[in-house]
Design an enzyme around this catalytic site. Sequence first.
Site, mmCIF file in Angstrom:
data_model
loop_
_atom_site.group_PDB
_atom_site.id
_atom_site.type_symbol
_atom_site.label_atom_id
_atom_site.label_comp_id
_atom_site.label_asym_id
_atom_site.label_seq_id
_atom_site.Cartn_x
_atom_site.Cartn_y
_atom_site.Cartn_z
ATOM 1 N N ASP A 12 5.405 1.732 -1.924
ATOM 2 C CA ASP A 12 5.844 3.081 -1.553
ATOM 3 C C ASP A 12 4.780 3.884 -0.824
ATOM 4 O OD1 ASP A 12 4.192 3.353 -4.013
ATOM 5 O OD2 ASP A 12 4.744 5.468 -3.829
ATOM 6 N N LYS B 204 -5.803 -7.120 -0.340
ATOM 7 C CA LYS B 204 -6.629 -6.411 0.651
ATOM 8 C C LYS B 204 -8.087 -6.637 0.265
ATOM 9 C CE LYS B 204 -3.958 -2.264 1.799
ATOM 10 N NZ LYS B 204 -3.846 -0.827 1.419
ATOM 11 N N ASP C 247 2.258 -6.229 -6.796
ATOM 12 C CA ASP C 247 2.624 -6.066 -5.386
ATOM 13 C C ASP C 247 1.412 -6.233 -4.467
ATOM 14 O OD1 ASP C 247 1.431 -3.716 -6.265
ATOM 15 O OD2 ASP C 247 3.050 -2.387 -5.635
ATOM 16 N N VAL D 92 0.443 -0.146 3.609
ATOM 17 C CA VAL D 92 1.727 -0.794 3.896
ATOM 18 C C VAL D 92 2.826 -0.281 2.963
ATOM 19 C CG1 VAL D 92 0.819 -2.907 4.946
ATOM 20 C CG2 VAL D 92 1.007 -2.773 2.453
ATOM 21 N N ASP E 106 -5.716 -4.068 -4.448
ATOM 22 C CA ASP E 106 -6.455 -3.165 -3.562
ATOM 23 C C ASP E 106 -7.911 -3.137 -4.050
ATOM 24 O OD1 ASP E 106 -6.438 -1.186 -1.470
ATOM 25 O OD2 ASP E 106 -6.373 0.382 -2.965
ATOM 26 N N ARG F 105 10.374 2.156 -0.809
ATOM 27 C CA ARG F 105 10.361 0.944 -1.648
ATOM 28 C C ARG F 105 11.545 0.039 -1.332
ATOM 29 N NH1 ARG F 105 6.594 1.748 -5.823
ATOM 30 N NH2 ARG F 105 6.467 3.845 -6.667
ATOM 31 N N LYS G 256 6.000 0.464 -10.569
ATOM 32 C CA LYS G 256 7.285 0.070 -10.051
ATOM 33 C C LYS G 256 7.153 -0.874 -8.869
ATOM 34 C CE LYS G 256 8.276 4.866 -10.686
ATOM 35 N NZ LYS G 256 8.498 6.132 -9.988
ATOM 36 N N GLY G 257 5.978 -0.881 -8.242
ATOM 37 C CA GLY G 257 5.815 -1.551 -6.955
ATOM 38 C C GLY G 257 6.165 -3.030 -6.942
#
Length: 191
Positions: free
Chosen positions: A161, A131, A100, A155, A103, A167, A42-43
Amino acid sequence: MIEDIQEVFFSEEDLAAIVARLGAQISEDYKDKNLLLVSVLKGAVVFMADLMRSITIPCKIDFLTASSYHDATVPTDEVKITKDLTIRDVQGYDILIVEDILDTGRTLQRLTGVLEHKGARSVSICTLLDKPERRDPNVTIKPKYIGASVRNEFVVGYGLDFAQKYRNLPFIGILKPEVYLTSRDEIKRGV
Ligand code: IMP
Ligand code: MG
């Protein structure tokens, strides 16, 4: 909600400027291609909604959901697609995965492989945040577009989230340390 934020990293204005820059670049790069934006739920949904409106060439959109399992009992971290694309045949499409945050990179490494295997003409990545310090050394994918790089801190906001919350913040920032501690406490108490 706002009182839980320690520091704002990207204001609404910062995010609008990032999105405008990426949208203009993508519109130029894909003007002779067959662009399909694939957002990872969902991000990435907030970023997707803004980015698609800053793209000035025709494109289609689709969504998928991926979940990662970091299970100590299996030798490698597994990424599962729990909701697949609705477009069945992606042959002939130039897919741009809209994410989003990148990572470890394991999720997108796996998704890129899956979409290439389905026969897409090209598969590239547009990530709002990166990141780089956190990247898994086995991950070889490189994003074509990066909104901004961030240091290794967790973040929230603008789709991102913490425990499914925050969100809907219109900016991106970090939470006060006590928010994590309270949350851990609530989880322990089963709240
Ligand atoms: P990875 O690149 O496979 O490790 O997974 C990236 C996913 O982890 C992102 O799509 C986010 O859903 C989540 N994630 C990683 N870092 C953060 C963060 O700082 N805040 C919120 N979600 C994050
Ligand atoms: Mg995500």
